[in-house]
Write an enzyme that holds these catalytic residues in place. Sequence first.
Site, PDB file in Angstrom:
ATOM      1  N   GLY A  45       0.833  -1.195   0.000  1.00  0.00           N
ATOM      2  CA  GLY A  45       0.000   0.000   0.000  1.00  0.00           C
ATOM      3  C   GLY A  45       0.869   1.245   0.000  1.00  0.00           C
ATOM      4  N   GLN A  50       2.982  10.118   1.300  1.00  0.00           N
ATOM      5  CA  GLN A  50       4.298   9.487   1.390  1.00  0.00           C
ATOM      6  C   GLN A  50       5.219   9.924   0.252  1.00  0.00           C
ATOM      7  OE1 GLN A  50       2.423   5.377   2.066  1.00  0.00           O
ATOM      8  NE2 GLN A  50       4.371   5.228   3.177  1.00  0.00           N
ATOM      9  N   CYS A  94       5.828  -0.009   7.261  1.00  0.00           N
ATOM     10  CA  CYS A  94       5.478   1.148   6.440  1.00  0.00           C
ATOM     11  C   CYS A  94       6.674   1.508   5.572  1.00  0.00           C
ATOM     12  CB  CYS A  94       5.117   2.321   7.359  1.00  0.00           C
ATOM     13  SG  CYS A  94       4.641   3.810   6.471  1.00  0.00           S
ATOM     14  N   LEU A  95       6.409   1.828   4.307  1.00  0.00           N
ATOM     15  CA  LEU A  95       7.510   2.173   3.396  1.00  0.00           C
ATOM     16  C   LEU A  95       8.202   3.462   3.825  1.00  0.00           C
ATOM     17  CD1 LEU A  95       5.923   1.244  -0.054  1.00  0.00           C
ATOM     18  CD2 LEU A  95       7.634  -0.040   1.247  1.00  0.00           C
ATOM     19  N   HIS A 136      -4.561   1.508   7.398  1.00  0.00           N
ATOM     20  CA  HIS A 136      -3.211   2.081   7.533  1.00  0.00           C
ATOM     21  C   HIS A 136      -3.019   3.207   6.503  1.00  0.00           C
ATOM     22  CE1 HIS A 136       1.374   1.423   7.882  1.00  0.00           C
ATOM     23  NE2 HIS A 136       1.243   2.222   6.845  1.00  0.00           N
ATOM     24  N   GLU A 137      -3.456   2.955   5.255  1.00  0.00           N
ATOM     25  CA  GLU A 137      -3.257   3.953   4.194  1.00  0.00           C
ATOM     26  C   GLU A 137      -4.154   5.179   4.403  1.00  0.00           C
ATOM     27  OE1 GLU A 137      -0.665   3.614   2.600  1.00  0.00           O
ATOM     28  OE2 GLU A 137      -0.362   1.491   2.994  1.00  0.00           O
ATOM     29  N   HIS A 140      -2.687   7.579   6.760  1.00  0.00           N
ATOM     30  CA  HIS A 140      -1.687   8.475   6.164  1.00  0.00           C
ATOM     31  C   HIS A 140      -2.337   9.779   5.680  1.00  0.00           C
ATOM     32  CE1 HIS A 140       2.170   6.446   6.124  1.00  0.00           C
ATOM     33  NE2 HIS A 140       1.661   5.335   5.636  1.00  0.00           N
TER      34      HIS A 140
HETATM   35 ZN   LIG Z   1       2.541   3.446   5.702  1.00  0.00          ZN
END
Ligand SMILES: [Zn+2]
Length: 172
Positions: A45, A50, A94-95, A136-137, A140
Amino acid sequence: MKRPILIHPDPRLKQVAAPVPDLSDGLRTLAEDMLETMYDAPGIGLAAPQLGIGTRLIVLDCVKEEGEAPRPLVMFNPEVVAASDETSVYEEGCLSIPDQYGEVTRPAEVTVRWLDRDGNEQTETMDGLWATCVQHEIDHLDGKLFIDYLKPLRRQMITRKMVKLKRERARG
Ligand SMILES: [Zn+2]
Protein backbone atom coordinates in the site's frame (compact mmCIF):
# COMPACT_ATOMS: atom_id res chain seq x y z
CA MET A 1 7.49 6.64 -13.28
CA LYS A 2 8.87 5.69 -9.90
CA ARG A 3 8.96 8.45 -7.31
CA PRO A 4 10.99 8.80 -4.09
CA ILE A 5 9.21 7.87 -0.83
CA LEU A 6 9.53 10.23 2.15
CA ILE A 7 11.05 8.78 5.29
CA HIS A 8 9.69 9.58 8.77
CA PRO A 9 10.16 12.03 10.47
CA ASP A 10 8.93 14.54 7.89
CA PRO A 11 6.34 17.28 8.48
CA ARG A 12 4.61 16.33 5.18
CA LEU A 13 3.76 12.92 6.70
CA LYS A 14 1.91 14.65 9.57
CA GLN A 15 -0.37 16.81 7.43
CA VAL A 16 -4.04 16.17 6.71
CA ALA A 17 -4.44 15.65 2.94
CA ALA A 18 -7.05 17.53 0.91
CA PRO A 19 -9.99 15.81 -0.84
CA VAL A 20 -9.86 15.39 -4.62
CA PRO A 21 -12.52 17.70 -6.11
CA ASP A 22 -12.29 16.40 -9.70
CA LEU A 23 -10.34 13.61 -11.31
CA SER A 24 -7.78 14.76 -13.86
CA ASP A 25 -5.21 13.10 -16.11
CA GLY A 26 -2.53 14.41 -13.77
CA LEU A 27 -4.10 12.59 -10.83
CA ARG A 28 -4.48 9.37 -12.85
CA THR A 29 -0.80 9.56 -13.79
CA LEU A 30 0.06 10.12 -10.13
CA ALA A 31 -1.95 6.97 -9.24
CA GLU A 32 -0.04 4.96 -11.88
CA ASP A 33 3.27 6.29 -10.52
CA MET A 34 2.20 5.34 -7.00
CA LEU A 35 1.39 1.76 -8.04
CA GLU A 36 4.74 1.46 -9.81
CA THR A 37 6.56 2.87 -6.76
CA MET A 38 4.64 0.54 -4.41
CA TYR A 39 5.30 -2.64 -6.44
CA ASP A 40 8.95 -1.70 -6.86
CA ALA A 41 9.52 -1.07 -3.12
CA PRO A 42 7.98 -3.72 -2.71
CA GLY A 43 4.96 -2.85 -0.59
CA ILE A 44 1.23 -3.59 -0.37
CA GLY A 45 0.00 0.00 0.00
CA LEU A 46 1.05 3.59 -0.56
CA ALA A 47 -0.56 6.96 0.18
CA ALA A 48 0.09 10.21 -1.73
CA PRO A 49 1.45 12.05 1.38
CA GLN A 50 4.30 9.49 1.39
CA LEU A 51 5.44 11.13 -1.87
CA GLY A 52 4.99 14.58 -0.33
CA ILE A 53 1.65 15.14 -2.09
CA GLY A 54 -1.21 16.30 0.15
CA THR A 55 -4.02 14.65 -1.82
CA ARG A 56 -6.50 12.05 -0.60
CA LEU A 57 -5.30 9.22 -2.84
CA ILE A 58 -4.12 5.74 -1.86
CA VAL A 59 -3.19 2.62 -3.81
CA LEU A 60 -3.04 -0.94 -2.55
CA ASP A 61 -2.68 -4.54 -3.60
CA CYS A 62 -2.69 -7.08 -0.79
CA VAL A 63 -2.69 -10.22 -2.96
CA LYS A 64 0.06 -12.30 -1.41
CA GLU A 65 -0.45 -15.79 -2.81
CA GLU A 66 2.09 -16.62 -5.45
CA GLY A 67 0.48 -17.25 -8.81
CA GLU A 68 -2.63 -15.29 -7.88
CA ALA A 69 -3.48 -12.39 -10.20
CA PRO A 70 -2.54 -8.94 -8.86
CA ARG A 71 -5.38 -6.67 -7.80
CA PRO A 72 -4.23 -3.06 -7.93
CA LEU A 73 -6.76 -0.74 -6.30
CA VAL A 74 -6.70 3.03 -6.76
CA MET A 75 -8.83 4.94 -4.25
CA PHE A 76 -9.55 8.65 -4.42
CA ASN A 77 -11.17 10.15 -1.30
CA PRO A 78 -11.37 6.78 0.51
CA GLU A 79 -13.56 6.73 3.61
CA VAL A 80 -14.32 4.07 6.21
CA VAL A 81 -18.12 4.09 6.40
CA ALA A 82 -18.53 1.12 8.77
CA ALA A 83 -16.21 -0.86 11.04
CA SER A 84 -16.67 -4.09 12.98
CA ASP A 85 -16.52 -4.23 16.78
CA GLU A 86 -14.35 -7.28 16.37
CA THR A 87 -10.66 -6.35 16.15
CA SER A 88 -7.57 -8.01 14.78
CA VAL A 89 -3.88 -7.49 15.46
CA TYR A 90 -1.31 -7.29 12.69
CA GLU A 91 2.39 -6.66 12.75
CA GLU A 92 2.49 -3.56 10.56
CA GLY A 93 5.31 -1.92 8.66
CA CYS A 94 5.48 1.15 6.44
CA LEU A 95 7.51 2.17 3.40
CA SER A 96 8.16 5.51 5.15
CA ILE A 97 9.56 3.67 8.20
CA PRO A 98 11.80 1.01 6.62
CA ASP A 99 12.55 -2.24 8.48
CA GLN A 100 10.54 -1.32 11.59
CA TYR A 101 7.46 -3.25 12.66
CA GLY A 102 4.90 -3.10 15.42
CA GLU A 103 1.64 -4.75 16.42
CA VAL A 104 -1.42 -2.59 15.79
CA THR A 105 -5.01 -3.41 16.79
CA ARG A 106 -7.70 -2.28 14.36
CA PRO A 107 -11.28 -3.24 13.44
CA ALA A 108 -11.13 -6.65 11.73
CA GLU A 109 -13.62 -5.68 9.04
CA VAL A 110 -14.30 -2.30 7.44
CA THR A 111 -16.58 -1.03 4.71
CA VAL A 112 -14.80 1.52 2.54
CA ARG A 113 -16.24 3.95 0.02
CA TRP A 114 -14.08 5.65 -2.64
CA LEU A 115 -13.90 6.99 -6.17
CA ASP A 116 -12.12 4.75 -8.66
CA ARG A 117 -9.90 5.88 -11.57
CA ASP A 118 -12.96 6.56 -13.70
CA GLY A 119 -14.61 8.65 -10.99
CA ASN A 120 -17.17 5.95 -10.17
CA GLU A 121 -18.15 5.49 -6.54
CA GLN A 122 -17.22 2.06 -5.19
CA THR A 123 -18.06 0.42 -1.87
CA GLU A 124 -16.47 -2.74 -0.56
CA THR A 125 -16.28 -4.59 2.73
CA MET A 126 -12.77 -5.80 3.45
CA ASP A 127 -11.28 -8.12 6.03
CA GLY A 128 -7.92 -9.72 6.84
CA LEU A 129 -4.83 -8.02 5.46
CA TRP A 130 -6.92 -5.83 3.11
CA ALA A 131 -8.80 -4.32 6.07
CA THR A 132 -5.58 -3.57 7.96
CA CYS A 133 -3.85 -2.15 4.89
CA VAL A 134 -6.69 0.13 3.81
CA GLN A 135 -6.99 1.56 7.35
CA HIS A 136 -3.21 2.08 7.53
CA GLU A 137 -3.26 3.95 4.19
CA ILE A 138 -6.29 6.10 5.08
CA ASP A 139 -4.49 7.02 8.33
CA HIS A 140 -1.69 8.47 6.16
CA LEU A 141 -4.25 10.87 4.66
CA ASP A 142 -4.95 12.13 8.17
CA GLY A 143 -1.27 12.54 9.04
CA LYS A 144 -1.23 9.41 11.18
CA LEU A 145 1.44 6.70 11.16
CA PHE A 146 1.26 3.15 12.55
CA ILE A 147 3.88 4.05 15.16
CA ASP A 148 1.36 6.51 16.64
CA TYR A 149 -0.45 3.40 17.97
CA LEU A 150 2.66 2.11 19.73
CA LYS A 151 3.85 2.94 23.24
CA PRO A 152 5.72 6.29 23.40
CA LEU A 153 9.08 4.71 24.23
CA ARG A 154 8.91 2.35 21.28
CA ARG A 155 7.79 5.20 19.00
CA GLN A 156 10.70 7.37 20.14
CA MET A 157 13.17 4.55 19.60
CA ILE A 158 11.94 3.99 16.03
CA THR A 159 12.00 7.73 15.31
CA ARG A 160 15.60 7.99 16.52
CA LYS A 161 16.56 5.10 14.22
CA MET A 162 14.91 6.86 11.29
CA VAL A 163 16.69 10.15 12.02
CA LYS A 164 19.95 8.22 11.96
CA LEU A 165 18.99 6.42 8.73
CA LYS A 166 18.14 9.71 7.02
CA ARG A 167 21.44 11.23 8.14
CA GLU A 168 23.32 8.23 6.73
CA ARG A 169 21.41 8.40 3.43
CA ALA A 170 22.03 12.15 3.13
CA ARG A 171 25.71 11.53 3.54
CA GLY A 172 25.48 8.98 0.72
ZN1 LIG B 1 2.54 3.45 5.70
